[in-house]
Design a protein around this motif. Structure first.
Motif, mmCIF file in Angstrom:
data_model
loop_
_atom_site.group_PDB
_atom_site.id
_atom_site.type_symbol
_atom_site.label_atom_id
_atom_site.label_comp_id
_atom_site.label_asym_id
_atom_site.label_seq_id
_atom_site.Cartn_x
_atom_site.Cartn_y
_atom_site.Cartn_z
ATOM 1 N N ALA A 271 36.739 66.046 18.858
ATOM 2 C CA ALA A 271 36.212 66.408 20.167
ATOM 3 C C ALA A 271 37.118 67.413 20.873
ATOM 4 O O ALA A 271 36.638 68.393 21.470
ATOM 5 C CB ALA A 271 36.030 65.156 21.024
ATOM 6 N N ALA A 272 38.430 67.196 20.817
ATOM 7 C CA ALA A 272 39.365 68.131 21.446
ATOM 8 C C ALA A 272 39.287 69.500 20.785
ATOM 9 O O ALA A 272 39.323 70.538 21.459
ATOM 10 C CB ALA A 272 40.779 67.568 21.373
ATOM 11 N N TRP A 273 39.181 69.502 19.478
ATOM 12 C CA TRP A 273 39.060 70.774 18.750
ATOM 13 C C TRP A 273 37.759 71.484 19.145
ATOM 14 O O TRP A 273 37.751 72.697 19.398
ATOM 15 C CB TRP A 273 39.071 70.486 17.245
ATOM 16 C CG TRP A 273 38.911 71.691 16.379
ATOM 17 C CD1 TRP A 273 39.907 72.452 15.829
ATOM 18 C CD2 TRP A 273 37.674 72.280 15.953
ATOM 19 N NE1 TRP A 273 39.367 73.475 15.089
ATOM 20 C CE2 TRP A 273 38.001 73.399 15.145
ATOM 21 C CE3 TRP A 273 36.335 71.979 16.164
ATOM 22 C CZ2 TRP A 273 37.034 74.215 14.555
ATOM 23 C CZ3 TRP A 273 35.359 72.785 15.598
ATOM 24 C CH2 TRP A 273 35.707 73.883 14.805
ATOM 25 N N ALA A 274 36.660 70.751 19.221
ATOM 26 C CA ALA A 274 35.354 71.357 19.471
ATOM 27 C C ALA A 274 35.192 71.834 20.906
ATOM 28 O O ALA A 274 34.321 72.669 21.181
ATOM 29 C CB ALA A 274 34.251 70.358 19.121
ATOM 30 N N ALA A 275 35.997 71.309 21.835
ATOM 31 C CA ALA A 275 35.933 71.739 23.232
ATOM 32 C C ALA A 275 37.020 72.749 23.592
ATOM 33 O O ALA A 275 37.040 73.262 24.716
ATOM 34 C CB ALA A 275 36.033 70.523 24.151
ATOM 35 N N ASP A 276 37.880 73.045 22.664
ATOM 36 C CA ASP A 276 38.990 73.975 22.917
ATOM 37 C C ASP A 276 38.437 75.379 23.172
ATOM 38 O O ASP A 276 37.583 75.860 22.417
ATOM 39 C CB ASP A 276 39.908 73.991 21.689
ATOM 40 C CG ASP A 276 41.221 74.698 21.940
ATOM 41 O OD1 ASP A 276 41.229 75.750 22.605
ATOM 42 O OD2 ASP A 276 42.255 74.209 21.457
ATOM 43 N N PRO A 277 38.912 76.062 24.219
ATOM 44 C CA PRO A 277 38.454 77.438 24.463
ATOM 45 C C PRO A 277 38.653 78.382 23.274
ATOM 46 O O PRO A 277 37.946 79.385 23.148
ATOM 47 C CB PRO A 277 39.300 77.870 25.661
ATOM 48 C CG PRO A 277 39.643 76.593 26.367
ATOM 49 C CD PRO A 277 39.801 75.577 25.277
ATOM 50 N N ALA A 278 39.594 78.030 22.383
ATOM 51 C CA ALA A 278 39.804 78.864 21.198
ATOM 52 C C ALA A 278 38.570 78.925 20.312
ATOM 53 O O ALA A 278 38.392 79.871 19.530
ATOM 54 C CB ALA A 278 40.996 78.345 20.400
ATOM 55 N N ARG A 279 37.707 77.914 20.417
ATOM 56 C CA ARG A 279 36.481 77.914 19.604
ATOM 57 C C ARG A 279 35.474 78.946 20.103
ATOM 58 O O ARG A 279 34.544 79.289 19.388
ATOM 59 C CB ARG A 279 35.814 76.530 19.634
ATOM 60 C CG ARG A 279 36.675 75.351 19.205
ATOM 61 C CD ARG A 279 36.906 75.324 17.696
ATOM 62 N NE ARG A 279 38.008 76.144 17.293
ATOM 63 C CZ ARG A 279 39.295 75.824 17.453
ATOM 64 N NH1 ARG A 279 39.632 74.707 18.044
ATOM 65 N NH2 ARG A 279 40.237 76.636 17.009
ATOM 66 N N GLU A 280 35.643 79.415 21.344
ATOM 67 C CA GLU A 280 34.689 80.353 21.918
ATOM 68 C C GLU A 280 34.577 81.612 21.067
ATOM 69 O O GLU A 280 33.481 82.053 20.713
ATOM 70 C CB GLU A 280 35.112 80.715 23.341
ATOM 71 C CG GLU A 280 33.985 81.169 24.243
ATOM 72 C CD GLU A 280 33.143 80.015 24.756
ATOM 73 O OE1 GLU A 280 31.953 79.952 24.371
ATOM 74 O OE2 GLU A 280 33.663 79.191 25.516
ATOM 75 N N SER A 281 35.707 82.193 20.711
ATOM 76 C CA SER A 281 35.689 83.428 19.923
ATOM 77 C C SER A 281 35.175 83.193 18.506
ATOM 78 O O SER A 281 34.703 84.127 17.852
ATOM 79 C CB SER A 281 37.094 84.031 19.870
ATOM 80 O OG SER A 281 37.997 83.141 19.223
ATOM 81 N N GLU A 282 35.235 81.956 18.054
ATOM 82 C CA GLU A 282 34.742 81.617 16.715
ATOM 83 C C GLU A 282 33.258 81.261 16.734
ATOM 84 O O GLU A 282 32.661 81.056 15.682
ATOM 85 C CB GLU A 282 35.537 80.429 16.156
ATOM 86 C CG GLU A 282 37.042 80.679 16.086
ATOM 87 C CD GLU A 282 37.826 79.392 15.872
ATOM 88 O OE1 GLU A 282 37.196 78.314 15.777
ATOM 89 O OE2 GLU A 282 39.065 79.457 15.819
#
Length: 504
Positions: A271-282
């Motif tokens: 959940a933390a990984w999937a909500a991380d803003p870093a996922r936005e660019s991915e």
């Protein structure tokens, strides 16, 4: 079934030749063995079998073992063995056995995959050896002749129906057990943990070793613990990586039941990984807040229960249970999070056609399905009451909705033949030469189960707890401090004096 998550899900044939029949024993010399007085020690005929990407100089051989150790000179099975010799003979101190997970994992395949990293870490201290257990990889196999529909991962494992109903699971479990009883024969009945331990000791004698060191992983930690219990004077440096509760009254049944809490422990990492803003660019961010990922997932799975979505695999839609199983597979390692996030997005997008992972897109082979099922069913008796399982599933679904009642549901083991012998009780009797290494948030071998293994072993073991998530720690998901500690123990005999922690 059991907590045989990824190793048994990703079975492929090993580099060794597949053997599916009983064989005659190879030329051998006589020796005594605790389980079979006067049994023969087979000669191993090694041949080159190096594969691209695997360790250089890899060799393979075949090990004949008795179908029944009470009749050591009777029918024999043939097991695939692989070896990578120490590249520094002057530094060599013995043989290190890689014990795979499962049930259903291939030791030959695991050594091929982990051999380069393990060889580098060991720096010539060992010959590295792997063994395909009975029923797996290149060893003698068995078949239950199951229908393809019963060999999909989401049907072979007892995921309840969309409303929690288990009548379909009970009917399928009975059908699978009856098919295995009709078609598996004595070979399938011989797939037990204690026979794997006996086979390991036969391999030790065939290698000419007084003692073995071992790196046991996942289900293999129970195999390793059973071996250390039965053959304590033949163990040298023993590593148990990702252990489960060894309670002899439950074993596989308990391992499966424990994954409800294990999944809950691990899901926050996803959940933390999937909500991380870093996922936005991915393009993989599922929610703005970590706490929103869980209700999103549960709502989507429930919608797919009601309205399965056609996938790119004809005739195999994305259902709620396929999505749940995809999550189970992904929780093994952070490296698998992206694939499940992408599947979730495809399921949410009305215009997208979900692409199922290979492990969910089609049935397992009949032989792989048999190997996954037989060992845990042969090891210990499982309950068969459908009403009792129905009540347990309802309660577990309410407490642990991510696993939807699967961990306590009825399985083919409930309709299996009675075990031929009782499970081995793990005790503190034996040398103090075991290092346990365990991730704190392991979805398949939860930490509380590892603590029970630690208590059972008493002063024989030390536990290294890694403040990390995922299944399988050494040279895999764990932090570097864990790798250093395990390597120092195997190569130099340096083990923490007390239970300890690292990482974070």
């Amino acid at each position: 079934m059991t907590t045989y998550p990824h190793r048994a899900l990703l079975l492929t044939l090993s580099v060794a030749t597949v053997a599916t029949t009983l064989t005659a024993a190879a030329p051998a010399v006589r020796a005594d063995a605790p389980d079979a007085p006067g049994a023969t020690v087979p000669a191993l005929a090694w041949r080159p079998c190096a594969e691209p990407g695997g360790p250089a100089g890899q060799e393979c051989a075949r090990l004949p073992v008795p179908l029944d150790y009470r009749d050591p000179d009777g029918p024999q099975l043939s097991l695939a063995v692989t070896r990578v010799r120490s590249e520094r003979p002057a530094a060599r101190r013995g043989t290190l056995l890689v014990i795979p997970g499962g049930p259903g994992g291939s030791g030959v395949q695991r050594l091929a995959a982990k051999g380069p990293a393990l060889r580098k870490a060991m720096a010539g201290a060992y010959d590295l050896v792997g063994l395909d257990p009975r029923g797996t990889g290149g060893s003698t196999r068995a078949s239950c002749e199951l229908d393809a529909a019963d060999r999909h991962l989401v049907t072979l494992r007892s995921w309840p129906g969309p409303d929690g109903e288990i009548d379909g699971n009970a009917a399928r479990s009975r059908r699978i057990a009856e098919a295995c009883r009709r078609h598996g024969g004595a070979v399938l009945r011989s797939f037990t943990t204690v026979n794997e331990a006996r086979d390991i000791d036969r391999l030790r004698r065939a290698l000419g070793e007084e003692k073995l060191s071992a790196w046991a992983y996942s289900y293999g930690t129970y195999v390793g613990a059973v071996y250390a219990q039965k053959y304590p004077r033949h163990t040298d440096r023993w590593v148990l990586d990702s252990s489960s509760d060894p309670d002899p009254a439950r074993v596989g049944r308990g391992w499966l039941a424990n994954t409800s809490a294990g999944t809950d422990d691990r899901f926050p990492d996803f959940a933390a990984w999937a909500a991380d803003p870093a996922r936005e660019s991915e393009g993989l961010r599922l929610a703005r807040r970590t706490r929103d990922v869980r209700p999103l997932f549960l709502a989507l799975a429930a919608k797919l229960d009601r309205e399965p979505k056609e996938s790119t695999t004809p005739g195999v839609p994305l259902t709620g249970n396929r999505l749940r199983q995809a999550l189970q597979n992904a929780l093994q390692s952070d490296a698998l999070f992206a694939g499940t996030a992408r599947l979730i997005q495809q399921a949410q997008d009305p215009a997208a056609e979900p692409v199922l992972p290979d492990t969910l897109a089609g049935p397992l082979s009949d032989q792989d399905a048999a190997a996954m099922t037989a060992t845990v069913c042969n090891d210990v008796r499982w309950p068969a009451s459908v009403p009792a399982h129905r009540r347990a599933v309802a309660a577990d679904r309410a407490r642990h909705p991510l696993t939807a009642g699967l961990p306590v549901n009825i399985t083919p083991c409930g309709f299996w033949q009675a075990p031929a012998e009782p499970p081995t009780r793990i005790t503190a009797d034996g040398p103090s030469n075991i290092l346990m290494v365990q991730n704190r948030r392991d979805p398949y071998s939860p930490y509380f189960g590892a603590l029970r293994m630690r208590r059972a072993l008493g002063e024989r073991a030390r536990l290294l707890t890694l403040e990390h998530g995922g299944h399988g720690a050494y040279l895999n998901n764990g932090p570097a401090c864990g790798d250093r500690t395990v390597t120092a123990f195997l190569t130099m005999g340096r083990r923490p004096q007390t239970d300890s922690h690292c990482g974070g």
